[in-house]
Design a protein around this motif. Structure first.
Motif, PDB file in Angstrom:
ATOM      1  N   CYS A 106       0.823  -1.214   0.000  1.00  0.00           N
ATOM      2  CA  CYS A 106       0.000   0.000   0.000  1.00  0.00           C
ATOM      3  C   CYS A 106       0.849   1.253   0.000  1.00  0.00           C
ATOM      4  CB  CYS A 106      -0.929   0.042   1.206  1.00  0.00           C
ATOM      5  SG  CYS A 106      -2.438  -0.886   0.932  1.00  0.00           S
ATOM      6  N   GLY A 144      -3.435   5.567  -5.083  1.00  0.00           N
ATOM      7  CA  GLY A 144      -3.417   5.437  -6.544  1.00  0.00           C
ATOM      8  C   GLY A 144      -2.064   5.802  -7.134  1.00  0.00           C
ATOM      9  N   ASN A 145      -1.354   6.678  -6.437  1.00  0.00           N
ATOM     10  CA  ASN A 145      -0.058   7.126  -6.949  1.00  0.00           C
ATOM     11  C   ASN A 145       1.106   6.243  -6.521  1.00  0.00           C
ATOM     12  OD1 ASN A 145      -1.031   9.364  -8.350  1.00  0.00           O
ATOM     13  ND2 ASN A 145      -0.967  10.681  -6.536  1.00  0.00           N
ATOM     14  N   GLY A 201       0.646   2.910  -4.632  1.00  0.00           N
ATOM     15  CA  GLY A 201       0.357   1.521  -4.278  1.00  0.00           C
ATOM     16  C   GLY A 201       0.847   0.530  -5.319  1.00  0.00           C
ATOM     17  N   ASP A 202       1.046  -0.707  -4.872  1.00  0.00           N
ATOM     18  CA  ASP A 202       1.427  -1.787  -5.787  1.00  0.00           C
ATOM     19  C   ASP A 202       0.138  -2.477  -6.241  1.00  0.00           C
ATOM     20  OD1 ASP A 202       2.133  -4.129  -6.994  1.00  0.00           O
ATOM     21  OD2 ASP A 202       3.292  -4.920  -5.301  1.00  0.00           O
ATOM     22  N   PRO A 203      -0.191  -2.373  -7.541  1.00  0.00           N
ATOM     23  CA  PRO A 203      -1.488  -2.891  -8.003  1.00  0.00           C
ATOM     24  C   PRO A 203      -1.674  -4.376  -7.709  1.00  0.00           C
ATOM     25  CG  PRO A 203      -0.316  -1.737  -9.773  1.00  0.00           C
ATOM     26  CD  PRO A 203       0.616  -1.787  -8.606  1.00  0.00           C
ATOM     27  N   VAL A 255      -3.553  -3.792  -1.097  1.00  0.00           N
ATOM     28  CA  VAL A 255      -4.162  -2.747  -1.932  1.00  0.00           C
ATOM     29  C   VAL A 255      -5.564  -3.191  -2.340  1.00  0.00           C
ATOM     30  CG1 VAL A 255      -4.007  -1.597  -4.192  1.00  0.00           C
ATOM     31  CG2 VAL A 255      -1.968  -1.823  -2.763  1.00  0.00           C
ATOM     32  N   ARG A 258      -6.591   4.041 -11.653  1.00  0.00           N
ATOM     33  CA  ARG A 258      -5.206   4.500 -11.854  1.00  0.00           C
ATOM     34  C   ARG A 258      -4.231   3.329 -11.724  1.00  0.00           C
ATOM     35  NH1 ARG A 258      -1.287   7.756 -12.743  1.00  0.00           N
ATOM     36  NH2 ARG A 258       0.219   8.488 -11.214  1.00  0.00           N
ATOM     37  N   LEU A 259      -4.589   2.384 -10.838  1.00  0.00           N
ATOM     38  CA  LEU A 259      -3.722   1.214 -10.647  1.00  0.00           C
ATOM     39  C   LEU A 259      -4.065   0.088 -11.624  1.00  0.00           C
ATOM     40  CD1 LEU A 259      -3.639   1.217  -6.732  1.00  0.00           C
ATOM     41  CD2 LEU A 259      -1.764   1.812  -8.280  1.00  0.00           C
ATOM     42  N   ARG A 279      -6.882  -1.478 -11.875  1.00  0.00           N
ATOM     43  CA  ARG A 279      -7.737  -2.489 -11.259  1.00  0.00           C
ATOM     44  C   ARG A 279      -9.210  -2.228 -11.591  1.00  0.00           C
ATOM     45  NH1 ARG A 279      -5.611  -5.650  -7.389  1.00  0.00           N
ATOM     46  NH2 ARG A 279      -7.372  -6.891  -8.112  1.00  0.00           N
ATOM     47  N   ARG A 314      -1.277   4.481 -14.039  1.00  0.00           N
ATOM     48  CA  ARG A 314       0.088   4.684 -13.558  1.00  0.00           C
ATOM     49  C   ARG A 314       1.046   3.759 -14.293  1.00  0.00           C
ATOM     50  NH1 ARG A 314       1.000   2.946  -8.192  1.00  0.00           N
ATOM     51  NH2 ARG A 314       3.184   2.435  -8.281  1.00  0.00           N
TER      52      ARG A 314
END
Ligand code: B12
Length: 395
Positions: free
Chosen positions: A98, A321-322, A324-326, A331, A356-357, A359, A391
């Motif tokens: 996260c 969103g900027n 985190g690890d998708p 997350v 953004r990730l 997902r 991202r």
């Protein structure tokens, strides 16, 4: 009182302030702050205040210090230095994937608590000598920086901060308005910014494009404190900032030299990423799991719009969103919980973070489960309709 007695009283005040940990003390008179009044009026007229209240709400009041105390004659203006230090950052690893949100340096060290203690000492000295005294700090009653300039503590920099050769800008400011007639300090320090534009170019959103004038509509320090949705055009620029922004101070050469003289050695200063180790951080997964009560217990001393914890979650989701690890399960969990929030503000920003990730499937699942069914202000619908900058995996 005689001039000699007033000088002795000032010396007593200075000793008390210094022993209470304050770093600079100056005195000015109680004449109105006309230049600040003009600046406030101009910024309001141009919309640069972005609806902020504070000193902008009633400028005739915040720029007329005589109104603060009947019989006021002088203002003792104090500065406390909170130079960010390595010791402030007890880093813990972030909950898997996260990441962490960063917090401005003045929050990390409770600079205002220490400043208030010093201001109260100054009040005690004045009252002990038969004068009346009222402390003001960071509220709607006084333009603190204008008072500090007139009391000789520094000049207003291109980043709008009070800057001084000795202390740089890592200072918080407060004043004691008193009925004592104290000797006035020498006039303001000369402008030291010259042609330097480091703060202006470092601002992530261009909020300081005009030197010395802050456009609050673009200032991240304001946007994390403002109610409503976080402006979509500034979400990527928010980066990992959960609360506050120090970028226009971090790059200031006067903070280099202040830090250097404080530590007695040259200071490497430059990129945010280097400096980030100086800043306190908050575990985003932990924050997004907290109940309202726990959130307010942990962060309630921050300025949170309308005292609504959903605004902290909003900021945390943009940061998630900027940074985190998708692919991280933590997350995943944080996004699912937020997408099902009763709060339309939280749900809307969770849509942005998830998309953004990359997902999007979590958003689709949430829609099947009722996301957007209760959307009285159309916030979720607006998010769903908005393109989101995916991202870059390394970004
Ligand atoms: C509203 C407010 C904000 C707003 C708007 C800030 C702003 N620049 O207006 C927001 C939420 C964005 C904010 C952010 C921050 N704030 Co604030 N904020 C205030 C508050 C409550 C009022 C400020 C105010 O009256 N602004 C009105 C404008 C007109 O004043 P001004 O910006 O000083 O304007 C002068 C200059 O523009 C100058 N000027 C005009 N034209 C030109 C042209 C040139 C070339 C130059 C050089 C100057 C110049 O003249 C104006 C009048 O004196 C004060 C507390 C208080 N009661 O005073 C704290 C205060 C200013 N904030 C403070 C701090 C610490 C911060 C942050 C660092 C916190 C953070 N890390 O996130 C950031 C810094 C952002 C920045 N660059 O200002 C400190 C500043 C201490 C210092 N050393 O300067 C204060 C004084 C609080 C305190 N008591 O310690 N803040």
């Amino acid at each position: 009182m005689t001039a000699g007695a007033n000088r002795l009283l000032l010396a007593q005040i200075q000793r008390a302030a210094t022993s209470a940990g304050l770093d600079a003390v100056g005195v000015t008179d109680i004449a109105p702050f006309t230049q600040a009044r003009r600046a406030i009026d101009e910024r309001k007229a141009a919309g640069l205040h972005a609806g902020m209240w504070f000193t902008y709400g009633r400028p005739e009041r915040s720029t007329t210090p005589a109104n603060i105390l009947t019989g006021a004659r002088s203002i003792v203006v104090c500065a406390l230095n909170y130079e960010p230090s390595d010791s402030l950052t007890p880093e813990r690893p972030a909950t898997d994937g996260c990441g962490r949100g960063t917090v401005a340096a003045y929050v990390a060290s409770d600079a205002y608590g220490a400043l208030w203690a010093g201001l109260e000492r100054v009040c005690e000295v004045l009252k002990g000598n038969g004068h009346d005294a009222v402390a003001v700090c960071d509220d709607n009653r006084l333009v603190d920086r204008a008072a500090a300039v007139r009391a000789g503590l520094g000049w207003l920099g291109h980043n709008t901060m009070l800057l001084s050769q000795e202390l740089g800008s890592w200072t918080v400011l407060g004043s004691v308005v008193t009925t004592a007639e104290l000797p006035l300090s020498d006039a303001a320090q000369p402008d030291g910014c010259g042609t330097c534009r480091r703060c202006q170019t470092a601002c992530p959103t261009g909020a300081l494009d005009t030197a010395g004038v802050l456009d609050a509509n673009r200032c991240l320090a304001w946007l994390v404190q403002a109610p409503g949705i976080f402006p979509p055009e500034h979400r990527v620029a928010l980066g990992d900032r959960l609360y506050g922004c120090d970028d226009c101070q971090t790059v200031c050469p006067f903070n280099d030299s202040a830090a250097a003289s404080a530590r007695g050695q040259p200071v490497e200063l430059g990129l945010r990423s280097e400096r980030a180790t100086h800043r306190n951080t908050v575990d985003l997964a932990e924050l997004l799991q907290m109940t309202d009560d726990d959130l307010m217990a942990a962060f309630g001393h921050w300025y949170i719009p309308r005292r609504r914890p959903e605004y902290l979650r909003r900021n945390a989701l943009v940061v998630l969103g900027n940074v985190g690890d998708p692919a991280s399960p933590a997350v995943d969990e944080a996004l699912r919980r937020s997408l099902s929030s009763w709060s339309d503000v939280v749900a809307a920003h969770a849509v942005w973070a998830a998309r953004r990730l990359g997902r999007d499937e979590l958003v689709a699942e949430a829609r099947t489960a009722g996301l957007g069914d209760r959307d009285p202000n159309g916030l979720v619908a607006a998010e769903l309709a908005r393109p989101v900058p995916l991202r870059h995996p390394a970004g």
